[in-house]
Write a protein that holds these residues in place. Structure first.
Motif, short mmCIF file in Angstrom:
data_model
loop_
_atom_site.label_atom_id
_atom_site.label_comp_id
_atom_site.label_asym_id
_atom_site.label_seq_id
_atom_site.Cartn_x
_atom_site.Cartn_y
_atom_site.Cartn_z
N LEU A 46 6.70 9.91 5.72
CA LEU A 46 6.41 9.11 5.25
C LEU A 46 4.85 8.77 4.58
O LEU A 46 4.62 8.71 3.51
CB LEU A 46 6.83 7.84 5.34
N THR A 47 3.98 9.14 5.56
CA THR A 47 2.10 9.12 5.17
C THR A 47 1.38 10.57 4.17
O THR A 47 1.11 10.59 3.56
CB THR A 47 1.48 8.99 6.20
N ASN A 48 2.22 11.38 5.20
CA ASN A 48 1.58 13.23 4.83
C ASN A 48 2.64 13.28 3.21
O ASN A 48 1.48 13.97 2.37
CB ASN A 48 1.54 14.04 5.95
N GLU A 49 3.83 13.09 3.51
CA GLU A 49 3.88 13.21 1.84
C GLU A 49 4.37 12.72 0.98
O GLU A 49 4.61 13.23 -0.32
CB GLU A 49 5.55 14.21 2.01
N GLU A 50 4.44 11.97 1.08
CA GLU A 50 4.56 10.82 0.11
C GLU A 50 3.27 9.50 0.25
O GLU A 50 3.63 8.64 -0.94
CB GLU A 50 5.94 10.00 0.45
N SER A 51 2.73 9.28 1.00
CA SER A 51 1.51 8.06 0.98
C SER A 51 2.52 6.74 1.27
O SER A 51 1.68 5.77 0.03
CB SER A 51 0.64 8.17 -0.44
N TYR A 76 0.72 -1.08 -0.03
CA TYR A 76 0.13 -0.25 -0.42
C TYR A 76 0.67 1.33 -0.10
O TYR A 76 1.36 2.19 1.08
CB TYR A 76 -0.69 -0.20 1.67
N ASP A 77 0.98 2.31 -1.35
CA ASP A 77 1.94 3.17 -1.55
C ASP A 77 0.72 4.09 -2.63
O ASP A 77 -0.29 3.48 -3.18
CB ASP A 77 2.99 2.90 -1.33
N GLN A 99 14.83 13.17 7.84
CA GLN A 99 15.93 14.49 7.93
C GLN A 99 16.91 14.05 9.65
O GLN A 99 16.23 12.65 9.48
CB GLN A 99 15.13 15.36 8.32
N GLU A 100 17.75 14.37 9.52
CA GLU A 100 18.31 14.28 10.26
C GLU A 100 18.36 14.06 11.52
O GLU A 100 18.37 13.50 12.37
CB GLU A 100 20.31 14.61 10.02
N ILE A 101 17.03 15.32 11.43
CA ILE A 101 16.77 15.40 13.51
C ILE A 101 15.58 14.63 13.21
O ILE A 101 14.48 14.59 14.27
CB ILE A 101 16.00 17.13 13.75
N ASP A 102 14.57 14.02 12.57
CA ASP A 102 13.67 12.99 13.24
C ASP A 102 13.78 12.35 13.82
O ASP A 102 14.06 11.67 14.18
CB ASP A 102 13.35 12.25 11.42
N LEU A 103 12.75 11.95 14.33
CA LEU A 103 12.20 10.68 15.50
C LEU A 103 11.64 10.10 14.57
O LEU A 103 11.23 10.23 13.41
CB LEU A 103 11.48 11.42 16.93
N LEU A 104 11.76 8.80 14.91
CA LEU A 104 10.49 7.21 14.25
C LEU A 104 9.62 8.24 13.87
O LEU A 104 8.75 7.89 13.01
CB LEU A 104 10.64 6.26 14.67
N ILE A 105 7.97 8.62 14.81
CA ILE A 105 7.93 9.69 14.97
C ILE A 105 7.28 10.57 13.50
O ILE A 105 6.39 10.36 13.26
CB ILE A 105 7.23 9.87 16.00
N THR A 106 7.68 11.38 13.39
CA THR A 106 7.86 12.22 12.48
C THR A 106 7.81 11.70 11.16
O THR A 106 7.71 12.15 9.65
CB THR A 106 8.83 13.31 12.93
N LYS A 132 2.98 1.27 3.55
CA LYS A 132 3.26 0.09 3.87
C LYS A 132 5.02 0.85 4.91
O LYS A 132 4.89 -0.17 5.64
CB LYS A 132 4.08 -0.35 2.64
N ILE A 133 6.00 1.37 4.48
CA ILE A 133 6.59 1.53 5.16
C ILE A 133 6.64 2.34 6.86
O ILE A 133 7.16 1.67 7.56
CB ILE A 133 7.96 2.30 4.35
N ALA A 134 5.87 2.82 6.39
CA ALA A 134 5.29 3.47 7.42
C ALA A 134 4.90 2.55 8.71
O ALA A 134 4.62 2.76 9.58
CB ALA A 134 4.17 4.62 7.54
N SER A 135 4.24 1.97 8.04
CA SER A 135 3.14 1.36 9.13
C SER A 135 4.11 0.14 9.65
O SER A 135 4.58 0.23 10.48
CB SER A 135 2.47 -0.33 7.89
N VAL A 136 5.33 -0.11 8.68
CA VAL A 136 6.59 -0.91 8.94
C VAL A 136 6.89 -0.49 10.58
O VAL A 136 7.62 -0.53 11.81
CB VAL A 136 7.97 -1.81 8.39
#
Length: 470
Positions: A428-433, A181-182, A416-423, A436-440
């Motif tokens: 991944l979901t909001n900008e790239e849809s 799902y992407d 980005q280097e300052i991203d947490l897993l949650i951001t 599947k990877i976001a769920s992992v």
């Protein structure tokens, strides 16, 4: 295992030794109560059974049956030559199939559990009747739900809410991690299907265009460092600040408390957005640093690149990491100070006095009496803070509005280097849809939080520690 074995063996006993009414309950769930003139309870269970079959075979079964493929008929639009209107075929929606299929399976499992429990209850009613004992009426069962079984009444609605709001979305997210799902497989226009462990392999592998294997361990490391530093810096600084304000030698205690509480009164997202603008590349702080020559000094000693006319507080790795931690201290310490103040005021005074009589110094009293008591009381809060900081979306996202990574391996992973897993998951979901990877990533985040919570609980707040403070 013994409880599970007994659960099913009791059901088998009810089927084997039940009378005609008990056996009829295998077909009509309320039959066992009808035979014992408990008509209201029998009618209720029969209606539940009818409702289950109507819901399952008239609605959810067609979705459950397609769970293996998540749909095979893709959406198509054709021109009707008679009406000259677009006609859409009877297509499959993979997202709807997965969601309704999961709900349908949960309903089936719940019904099976109710079915087995009902058989055992009917058999118990049969044994009571054979022994000449009283069998509860429907009204008496209702009274028990208000008296002896009131806990069941209280927990029913919250349990349904947890199932609908938490359990079903978690199961859905876990299932999405095993699909493709992407943005190239977006329902209802396109179908998506099962791919097994392929997404987990992608997350741990790198290539020329996709570099999740490069970004993931670095973001994971920063997430854990951030969670530890952000939690314990706020925790201990909040305690020290509370001790300082509550010290008998401190003057204007109300003023100091008021100044720090003001930071809590302002909504956090407003504070973070304002601070983000202040420390931006062309914000007021950089203007001030430029005017006093601090920017030039940092360039001379190599902390700021020569080509920059500003200090990259929130726009370059290293600088941004440190500034985010410092800003989080400013936002979080006052809250911890208030909690610690309440705890300090409730430390048993006789223990403190006994320690002073025995000749203990202030540092000894703090580390051997005050801190153990605080850790015992605030242990659950500390665990919550660790998990909360792993998922601290606001601080990272709102302070990274001007951040643009120059690392192509991060950019290829939409990170980005300052991203947490949650951001990262959000991007991944909001900008790239890329669901599947976001769920992992969501599964991995959940596992980390669960493991840390269990370890922290067993180390910090388990055991018989209450006696130490009584």
């Amino acid at each position: 295992m013994k409880k599970i074995k007994k659960y099913f063996s009791d059901f088998g006993t009810a089927v084997a030794k039940g009378d005609i009414w008990t056996k009829l309950s295998l077909v009509i769930m309320g039959a066992g109560y009808f035979g014992r003139k408990r008509f209201m309870k029998g009618l209720l269970l029969t209606l539940i059974e009818i409702g289950f079959f109507v819901f399952t075979f008239c609605f959810s079964w067609e979705y459950i049956a397609k769970l293996g493929t998540l749909g095979t008929v893709q959406r198509k639009e054709e021109l009707d030559l008679v009406t000259f209107k677009k006609v859409v075929n009877d297509y499959d929606n993979s997202l709807l199939i997965l969601l309704v299929g999961i709900i349908g399976l949960l309903v089936v499992l719940a019904f099976i559990a109710l079915y087995i429990s009902n058989m055992k209850a009917v058999y118990n009613a049969q044994k009571l009747e054979e022994a000449g004992k009283h069998v509860n009426t429907f009204r008496e069962d209702l009274k028990e739900l208000i008296n002896k079984k009131f806990h069941i009444t209280l927990l029913t609605l919250p349990s349904i809410g947890v199932l609908a709001i938490n359990v079903i979305p978690i199961i859905f997210m876990i299932c999405i991690a095993f699909t493709n799902y992407d943005k190239d497989h977006q329902p209802p226009t396109y179908l998506f299907g099962w791919v097994g462990l392929e997404n987990f392999k992608i997350l741990f592998s790198s290539g020329t265009t996709v570099s999740f294997g490069y970004a993931f361990p670095r973001i994971l490391a920063w997430t854990l460092i951030w969670a530890a530093v952000a939690t314990f810096s706020n925790f201990f600084l909040g305690i020290f600040l509370a001790k300082f304000i509550n010290n008998k030698n401190t003057r204007l205690k109300k003023l100091w408390r008021t100044l720090f509480v003001i930071t809590i009164a302002v909504p956090q997202f407003v504070t973070l957005l304002l601070i983000g603008k202040m420390f931006g590349n062309y914000g007021i702080v950089n203007t001030f640093c430029n005017n006093i020559g601090l920017t030039g000094f940092l360039q001379n000693i190599g902390l700021v690149s020569k080509g920059l006319s500003y200090i990259p507080f929130l726009s370059k790795p290293g600088w941004a990491h440190v500034m985010i931690i410092l800003i989080n201290i400013w936002v979080g310490v006052p809250y911890q100070m208030l909690i610690a103040t309440g705890v300090l005021m409730n430390i048993p005074g006789d223990q403190l006095e006994s320690a002073k009589i025995d000749g203990a110094t202030e540092p000894q009293i703090f580390w051997h009496i005050t801190m153990p008591y605080i850790m015992f009381i605030m242990g659950p809060s500390l665990i919550t803070s660790i998990v909360g900081n792993i998922n601290n979306f606001n601080v990272i996202y709102l302070l990274s509005q001007d951040y643009v990574t120059s690392n192509m391996k991060f950019a290829n992973s939409n990170a980005q280097e300052i991203d947490l897993l949650i951001t990262w998951l959000f991007r991944l979901t909001n900008e790239e849809s890329n669901f599947k990877i976001a769920s992992v990533i969501g599964i991995i985040t959940f596992v980390i939080c669960a493991v840390l919570t269990l370890l922290s609980y067993t180390r910090m707040i388990s055991g018989e520690k209450e006696e130490e403070f009584q």
